[in-house]
Motif scaffolding. Sequence first.
Motif, PDB file in Angstrom:
ATOM      1  N   THR A 147       0.996  -1.221  -0.070  1.00  0.00           N
ATOM      2  CA  THR A 147      -0.145   0.010   0.092  1.00  0.00           C
ATOM      3  C   THR A 147       0.812   1.110   0.010  1.00  0.00           C
ATOM      4  O   THR A 147       0.415   2.438   0.067  1.00  0.00           O
ATOM      5  CB  THR A 147      -1.007  -0.066   1.164  1.00  0.00           C
ATOM      6  OG1 THR A 147       0.042   0.185   2.431  1.00  0.00           O
ATOM      7  CG2 THR A 147      -1.825  -1.095   1.444  1.00  0.00           C
TER       8      THR A 147
ATOM      9  N   SER B 117       0.382   4.955  -2.008  1.00  0.00           N
ATOM     10  CA  SER B 117      -0.858   5.374  -1.855  1.00  0.00           C
ATOM     11  C   SER B 117      -0.920   6.567  -0.637  1.00  0.00           C
ATOM     12  O   SER B 117      -1.960   6.908  -0.536  1.00  0.00           O
ATOM     13  CB  SER B 117      -2.058   4.501  -1.568  1.00  0.00           C
ATOM     14  OG  SER B 117      -1.978   3.618  -0.251  1.00  0.00           O
ATOM     15  N   TYR B 118       0.213   6.770  -0.309  1.00  0.00           N
ATOM     16  CA  TYR B 118       0.252   7.811   0.834  1.00  0.00           C
ATOM     17  C   TYR B 118      -0.213   7.529   1.931  1.00  0.00           C
ATOM     18  O   TYR B 118      -0.685   8.367   2.804  1.00  0.00           O
ATOM     19  CB  TYR B 118       0.121   9.156   0.485  1.00  0.00           C
ATOM     20  CG  TYR B 118       0.957   9.501  -0.690  1.00  0.00           C
ATOM     21  CD1 TYR B 118       2.307  10.045  -0.318  1.00  0.00           C
ATOM     22  CD2 TYR B 118       0.715   9.749  -2.018  1.00  0.00           C
ATOM     23  CE1 TYR B 118       3.202  10.316  -1.352  1.00  0.00           C
ATOM     24  CE2 TYR B 118       1.623  10.154  -2.878  1.00  0.00           C
ATOM     25  CZ  TYR B 118       2.586  10.405  -2.681  1.00  0.00           C
ATOM     26  OH  TYR B 118       3.566  10.974  -3.683  1.00  0.00           O
ATOM     27  N   SER B 119      -0.743   6.208   2.302  1.00  0.00           N
ATOM     28  CA  SER B 119      -1.366   5.850   3.528  1.00  0.00           C
ATOM     29  C   SER B 119      -0.361   5.741   4.772  1.00  0.00           C
ATOM     30  O   SER B 119       1.080   5.892   4.480  1.00  0.00           O
ATOM     31  CB  SER B 119      -1.938   4.335   3.435  1.00  0.00           C
ATOM     32  OG  SER B 119      -1.018   3.552   3.270  1.00  0.00           O
TER      33      SER B 119
END
Length: 140
Positions: A28, A31-33
């Motif tokens: 992930t 996704s800048y999570s």
Amino acid sequence: MSLSNVHKLEKAVILLLNKFDGWELTHTGGSYSYYDAEGYTPKGRKCVIEMKFRKKYYESKMLEVDKYNRLMELPEDIVKIYFVSDPQGTYFFWLDGIDKLKSVEKFCPRTTMWDNSKKKKEVYLLTEDLASYVHKPDSD
């Protein structure tokens, strides 16, 4: 280290865990999570993993309080893991099982990749004995 290289390392860790240890993770990190992988542990529990790759060894592994808080706000059935790799080893911290962390203020880069200016941040300093799993190359 460039963001592209960090993503390559994250994907390599995910591949090793999936292929050799029975995890079911997806990346992930693009996704800048606030975590870099999500999926399932070998025991089938939902999990997220935040990963850090350090070029320098520090006795304590630093985790920003804000990042910790965002991870801990996830539902209780999700296992929250902090993975750190440095020149002396790799460390898995099961954050759900660590109680009574004490924060300290440190001058840190505003962001890891894009801004070298520093600001005070609240951080936790995790000692290696808090890690659920530690691998050091010379410990084989």
